[in-house]
Enzyme design. Sequence first.
Site, PDB file in Angstrom:
ATOM      1  CG  HIS A 190       9.788  -5.452  10.816  1.00 56.43           C
ATOM      2  ND1 HIS A 190      10.189  -4.761   9.686  1.00 56.43           N
ATOM      3  CD2 HIS A 190       9.394  -4.750  11.733  1.00 56.43           C
ATOM      4  CE1 HIS A 190      10.614  -3.900   9.464  1.00 56.43           C
ATOM      5  NE2 HIS A 190      10.220  -3.285  10.714  1.00 56.43           N
ATOM      6  CD  GLU A 432      14.928   4.032   8.134  1.00 52.81           C
ATOM      7  OE1 GLU A 432      14.320   2.782   8.602  1.00 52.81           O
ATOM      8  OE2 GLU A 432      13.837   4.634   8.128  1.00 52.81           O
ATOM      9  CG  ASP A 456      15.374  -0.569   6.837  1.00 52.87           C
ATOM     10  OD1 ASP A 456      15.596  -1.298   5.917  1.00 52.87           O
ATOM     11  OD2 ASP A 456      14.348   0.229   7.839  1.00 52.87           O
ATOM     12  CB  CYS A 503      15.036   3.383  17.044  1.00 56.17           C
ATOM     13  SG  CYS A 503      14.977   4.065  15.142  1.00 56.17           S
TER      14      CYS A 503
HETATM   15  C1  PEP Z   1      15.541   0.659  11.408  1.00 58.46           C
HETATM   16  O1  PEP Z   1      15.486   0.829  10.160  1.00 58.46           O
HETATM   17  O2  PEP Z   1      16.904   0.493  12.176  1.00 58.46           O
HETATM   18  C2  PEP Z   1      14.466   0.551  11.996  1.00 58.46           C
HETATM   19  C3  PEP Z   1      13.876   0.890  13.474  1.00 58.46           C
HETATM   20  O3  PEP Z   1      13.536   0.739  10.987  1.00 58.46           O
HETATM   21  P1  PEP Z   1      12.332  -0.436  10.849  1.00 58.46           P
HETATM   22  O4  PEP Z   1      12.786  -1.395  11.630  1.00 58.46           O
HETATM   23  O5  PEP Z   1      10.896  -1.135  11.259  1.00 58.46           O
HETATM   24  O6  PEP Z   1      12.774  -0.886   9.394  1.00 58.46           O
HETATM   25 MG    MG Z   2      13.691   0.950   8.431  1.00 58.03          MG
END
Ligand code: PEP
Ligand code: MG
Length: 570
Positions: A190, A432, A456, A503
């Site tokens: 992140h 995910e 994920d 996403c």
């Molecule tokens: C993902 O897991 O692809 C996602 C967009 O969520 P995060 O990166 O916040 O886990």
């Molecule tokens: Mg995620």
Amino acid sequence: MSTIIKGIAASSGIAIAKSYRMQEPDLTVTKKSIADHDSEINRFTSAIATAKEELEKIKAKTNEELGEDKAAIFAAHLLVLSDPELINPVQDKIKSDSVNAEFALQEVANMFIQMFESMENEYMKERAADIRDVTKRVISHLLGVSIPDPSMITEEVIIVAEDLTPSDTAQLNRKYVKGFTTNIGGRTSHSAIMARSMEIPAIVGAKTVTTDIENGVIVIVDGLDGDVIVNPTDEQIAQYQQKKRDYDAQRAVWAKLVNEKTISSDDHHVELAANIGTPEDVEGVLKNGGEGVGLYRTEFLYMGRDQLPTEEEQYIAYKTVLEKMAGKPVVVRTLDIGGDKELPYLDLPKEMNPFLGFRAIRLCLEEQDIFRSQLRALLRASIYGNLKIMFPMIATLDEFRQAKAILFEEKDKLVSEGQSVSDQIEIGIMVEIPSTAVLADQFAKEVDFFSIGTNDLIQYTMAADRMNETVAYLYQPYHPAILRLVSMVIEAAHKEGKWAGMCGEMAGDPIAIPLLLGLGLDEFSMSATSILPARSQIKKLSKSKTESYKDKILSMSTTEEVVALVKENF
Ligand code: PEP
Ligand code: MG
């Protein structure tokens, strides 16, 4: 002599500046016997005074830049430093035991920390953290070493750290922090994702930066190729300045597409949306021509503070985003805490495998007060724009049904209280977790949309931690196993007349884009800065040509074959 350290390019762009090491100094305290009590007590009081001065400055700066809310933590630290219940016993101990100030302080502070930590009350537990922080600061003055404090940086720097947490990253001052590099982390950690939305060049997973880079030396971060150049020669500096000018020129060409729709060469429209973490990020979405927000990671609203945000605070944040996006779709994801995103004030037990643990929807279904307050804030804000709500980490249909039922309960309550709530809100899920991708045909009957979270999905499918650079070789977005799952999800959505977006970071990846277009993805949501290059790429692609390779790609057996096909044909 210059050296080059290879890492993972996490956020594009080139930065050249002095290094700023964010490494905790050695604060080990040794017991010494002291004959002159008065001068030891003076040393202690003057360390307290310096720490107070420092905290006043940090508090004022935080207040100015991040608001009163974030500054409150430093006000609490100042209170601890003025508390006679802490100060007097330290002075007594120096006198009665004839010990040095740092040792006396550490002993007294540890006693309080243990006492507060063993209390049930949340508020009291937080006091333990305050005492720990403040003690560290005073001990650093007594030992004559300095604790790095990025909020007080006043010149252009590149941060060098073992790791940065998402909340460390959120607090970086964009004016002075020109780039960062860390030993650990991957492209989908992140802090890397945030660097992209903050448009700060970054290299993560560079393994040895904290041992190879001294404080204050010139460093180049090449976020395009993943190189960190330490002590560059004049020639290298000139070369990278040119590379930066070329990159800026390329961005100026992309910028011309800001008001255009994303239409392939054979007239097929896809939606290019952005991932955001805070209401302030909307500016970057609009500047980069985002057609919507495809993922609002609301957990950042809960981080970098010492208590949960109120329903009202959340309502204001959601309303702001919806209003700023002026009717364009905004997909808000409910709280996805856990994994690398911690909330210390929730005081959750440490887990062996936090990415597989008590997180996201699992936590929200259990801690329903937290969940309900967020849902109410969202429902109240819904009348200000085009809101879609999405639940993270859904592994079973039952979880989705429970979450949706709670949402409807809160909606009914609000309506009976006389509040207006939009009745156009679409409700979807993140796909995910592999179980959900495999069962997408069943989910598609009940959800309004899917958003594939490949960050994920890849780590769970390949069993390769997204944060761990030693298994980064297994983190393969273009692996046929991943592509088959993605394809199944898109087909399942379309069969039920629903839309499918993505996403995860894969959605903005130039190698993945032709593949995803060919698989029929409807919405691509990415870091805002990837939107214009992606638009430029899609405008040149023919959807029907990408589609014609679908069966061939899905029957391939390795990532290498897939990549070779893309490179050869697109
Ligand atoms: C993902 O897991 O692809 C996602 C967009 O969520 P995060 O990166 O916040 O886990
Ligand atoms: Mg995620």
